[in-house]
Each structure stands twice: as structure tokens, then as C-alpha cells.
Design an enzyme around this catalytic site. Structure first.
Site, short mmCIF file in Angstrom:
data_model
loop_
_atom_site.label_atom_id
_atom_site.label_comp_id
_atom_site.label_asym_id
_atom_site.label_seq_id
_atom_site.Cartn_x
_atom_site.Cartn_y
_atom_site.Cartn_z
N LYS A 135 0.81 -0.94 -0.44
CA LYS A 135 0.51 -0.06 -0.08
C LYS A 135 0.72 1.51 -0.49
O LYS A 135 1.96 1.06 0.36
CB LYS A 135 -0.93 -0.08 0.87
CG LYS A 135 -1.70 1.53 1.76
CD LYS A 135 -2.58 1.25 2.41
CE LYS A 135 -3.36 3.08 2.71
NZ LYS A 135 -4.41 2.88 3.90
N GLU A 185 -9.47 12.65 12.03
CA GLU A 185 -9.45 11.61 12.68
C GLU A 185 -8.35 11.86 13.49
O GLU A 185 -7.05 12.30 13.45
CB GLU A 185 -8.23 10.54 11.08
CG GLU A 185 -7.36 9.65 11.43
CD GLU A 185 -7.24 8.70 10.09
OE1 GLU A 185 -6.32 7.35 10.91
OE2 GLU A 185 -6.66 9.24 9.11
N GLU A 229 -8.05 -2.73 3.28
CA GLU A 229 -6.98 -1.34 3.61
C GLU A 229 -7.45 -1.39 5.02
O GLU A 229 -5.89 -0.63 5.54
CB GLU A 229 -7.51 -0.56 2.23
CG GLU A 229 -6.93 1.30 2.89
CD GLU A 229 -7.62 1.86 1.35
OE1 GLU A 229 -6.77 3.29 2.22
OE2 GLU A 229 -8.01 1.85 0.53
N GLU A 365 -11.06 10.01 -5.61
CA GLU A 365 -11.21 10.65 -4.14
C GLU A 365 -10.98 11.65 -3.52
O GLU A 365 -11.26 12.25 -3.01
CB GLU A 365 -10.94 9.50 -4.18
CG GLU A 365 -11.11 9.32 -2.37
CD GLU A 365 -10.76 8.14 -1.42
OE1 GLU A 365 -9.93 7.93 -0.19
OE2 GLU A 365 -10.69 7.16 -1.94
#
Length: 381
Positions: A135, A185, A229, A365
Site C-alpha cells: 500500500k 481522524e 485496507e 476520491e
């Protein structure tokens, strides 16, 4: 009523503002700067707070930003004064709409161009299929320039009122530059012996159509690619927090959280701190960067980022927050953000790229993530 929004309305350029789900902070002036140096950041912050307390500051607090590259200088200070109020979300007046952005002619310059960004994603996917890494998070920027000086207080009010349950910040970094954002977050918080981390990974843009918005949320919650993910990030957070904790709770499956523009897969990891001398910032520094903003394995993902992104991330995907002399604090992942400099904003947005990624989807995105700030300034792609 109006206590938290009063601080929001009192913010002026040069102040430090941070709103979290537990409190709202507005700081003025600089009592001390945290120095740059070879010692771990948490040690330098602890020493600076201890000096402030020894100088008879009754309750010193450090506030500011840490860059993506932790070897680069941070922008952390002990303010002269800090006013603290309850969370913005608990203030009924936060529901009142902010003033609409003034109409102005914005010049928008993407860097890199969307097609170049998509090419970078495609190359990373090819390398993952060859087994090099699993990733990487790749970002792009938008430079938005207006005809006159930016109105930072108005932008901050629009960001905060649009997502009052998140983490909204406006923090000076370099001379004449301010880091603004509304991050969803939490990297880690510590209150007493309780540690909390809320990693997000796996996202999908929201829709203005209610039925389509619900369909997208369900699609995300059932997406094998996004669930994998997310699991990689949660496992990394689990492994990093475990040595600091006498007990740790990690839910087996993620839930959904939403912002004004995105749905995210979310897991809240909670732990009991084993050693009271460990500060929130020490744990945050160990967690940073998580695979949610860098990739896996970390060292190789950093190399891919350096090779692919034609800009320095600076404070983007670093962390912002506060900490006190007792080790309590809240440190947030610096996303959905921009750096303001006179008439120009540099917006940042990234997407997690895995072997199953589609370049066009990841480009879309990042475009959706830009909308948080584009809405705050009245600009468009």
C-alpha cells in the site's frame, strides 16, 4: 450557550485555534517555542512544558503542528494564554450557518495535473502486483489564489460549522503562514490513563441524493478492497499501542463515520496506559505515520511517495494538537487541510492506493476530499 462559538468568533489571524470533540481552545501569544534538535520530540516538549511550569505558569499547554517528516522542524509553542471552552458540537449556536463566501475570481492550479496523478497511481499499482509493497498513500495539491488577502477567520468559521463533531484547527506554522483544516481522524488522545485512537482508512465520496448516499455507505462497508485496507491500518495501530497498554480493546469490524463530503471506515481503539509517565505525544510519535497516510511497509512507502509526489508534504499528513505537562493531550492526523499564505491557499488531498485500486477512482476520491476546503472559500475545481 455560545461559549465555544464565542472562541470561534474571537479567532484572528495569528491566534491558535483547535476544536475537538472534548474541548475548544483559543490561544494568544508565545511564551516559549519547542526547540528543534536531535532529542525525541516528546522529550523536547516535556522539557519545554517543565520549564514553563517552573517559571510559575499555572497550567502550561503546548499547541501546534508536527510535519509528515518527523525529522523536520515542528511548529509547537507554549502560548502565553489559552482559553478553554466545551466542545463546539455541544454549543447550540454552532448550528447557525456561517456567512457565505464572498464571490471572487479564484485561480486554481492543480499539482500534479489529475491525469499525471492517475499515472502515478497506475505505476504504484503495477509495482504492487509485482510484490514490491502492499500500500502507498499518494497525494496531490491545488493552489488557489484570490485577488486580495485571505479572510482566515471566515474560512475557519465555515470549516467548523460544517463539521462541528470533527477536529478543526488554525495554527501558525512559518512566518506569514497558517495551517487550517477540519480533520476527521484522531491519531491518539490521552486523558489520565485512557488512550484512544480512531484510525480511518477506506473512503467513498458522499452524494447529495439521500438514497444514493445510503447505497454508497453500504457499498463501502461491504467492500473487500476497503475492508482489507482498513484492517492493515488497524493492525498497525494495535501493534504500536500494545506495548504502552495494560489492556487494549480493538473491535473486530469497523463502523462508518461521515463528514460533509466523505464516508469513512472507522475503528475506535481504546487502551489503559500501563506507565503514567508516557505522554499522548510520545504515543502519537510512535504511531505516526500510520499506513492510513503513508503505506506498508512504511520505509518503502516513503520512498514511493518521494519518487511520485512532485512537492514537499510539509505539515500535510503530519499531526496537530495539544498536550499538557501531565502528559494528557489530543493529536490529530493533519488531513482535509490547507496552508494559507497571503492570497494563496495550498490544498492537500491523498488516497490510499492498493493493488485493487483504479486510478480514476483514486483521482476522484482526492477531488471529493478537496471539496471540504473548496466549500469554505467558495471555489470549485
Amino acid at each position: 450557550m455560545g461559549a465555544a462559538t464565542g472562541l470561534l468568533d474571537a479567532f484572528r489571524a495569528g491566534d491558535r485555534f483547535l476544536a475537538t470533540p472534548t474541548r475548544t481552545l483559543l490561544a494568544h501569544g508565545v511564551l516559549a517555542e519547542v526547540p528543534h534538535g536531535p532529542e525525541p520530540l516528546a522529550c523536547r516538549v516535556s522539557a519545554t512544558l517543565a520549564d514553563a511550569r517552573a517559571a510559575r505558569h499555572p497550567a502550561p499547554v503546548v499547541m501546534g503542528a508536527v510535519p509528515f517528516d518527523q525529522t523536520a522542524p515542528a511548529a509547537l509553542v507554549v502560548p502565553e494564554t489559552v482559553r478553554t471552552r466545551p466542545a463546539l458540537a455541544s454549543d447550540p449556536l454552532v448550528a447557525l450557518p456561517a456567512d457565505a463566501p464572498r464571490s471572487r475570481a479564484w485561480t486554481v492550479r492543480p499539482h500534479p495535473a489529475p491525469d499525471v496523478y492517475a499515472e502515478g497511481v497506475a505505476k504504484a499499482v503495477d509495482r504492487m502486483w509485482q510484490g514490491e509493497f502492499s500500500k502507498v498513500v499518494l497525494a496531490r495539491t491545488l493552489d488557489i489564489t484570490g485577488p486580495d488577502e485571505l479572510d482566515l477567520p471566515a474560512m475557519l468559521r465555515r470549516l467548523a460549522r460544517r463539521d462541528p463533531h470533527g477536529y478543526t484547527f488554525a495554527l501558525p506554522t512559518h512566518a506569514g503562514r497558517t495551517l487550517l483544516g477540519a480533520s476527521p481522524e484522531l491519531l491518539v488522545s490521552r486523558h489520565g490513563d485512557r488512550l484512544v485512537s480512531n484510525p480511518l482508512a477506506g473512503s467513498i465520496p458522499r452524494s447529495d441524493d439521500l438514497a444514493e448516499d445510503v447505497r454508497r455507505a453500504v457499498t463501502l462497508l461491504e467492500s473487500a478492497k476497503d475492508l482489507h485496507e482498513h484492517a492493515v491500518v488497524v493492525d498497525a495501530v494495535h501493534q504500536t499501542m500494545a506495548p504502552y497498554c495494560s489492556a487494549l480493546d480493538v473491535p473486530a469490524r469497523p463502523s462508518l463515520i461521515r463528514t460533509a463530503t466523505m464516508w469513512h471506515l472507522s475503528t475506535t481503539v481504546t487502551g489503559t496506559l500501563a506507565h503514567p509517565e508516557v505522554s499522548a505525544l510520545e504515543v502519537a510519535s510512535s504511531l505516526h505515520p500510520t499506513p492510513a497516510v503513508c503505506g506498508t511497509p512504511t520505509a518503502l512507502a516513503r520512498e514511493v511517495i518521494r519518487e511520485t509526489e512532485p512537492f514537499d508534504r510539509g505539515f500535510f499528513t503530519g499531526m496537530v494538537g495539544w498536550g499538557d505537562a501531565d502528559g494528557n493531550g489530543e493529536w490529530v492526523v493533519t488531513i482535509r487541510c490547507a496552508e494559507a499564505d497571503s492570497r494563496t491557499l495550498r490544498l492537500y488531498a491523498g488516497a490510499g492506493v492498493v493493488a485493487a485500486s483504479v486510478p480514476a477512482d483514486e483521482t476522484a476520491e482526492t477531488g471529493a476530499k478537496f471539496r471540504t476546503f473548496l466549500h469554505a472559500v467558495g471555489a470549485d475545481l
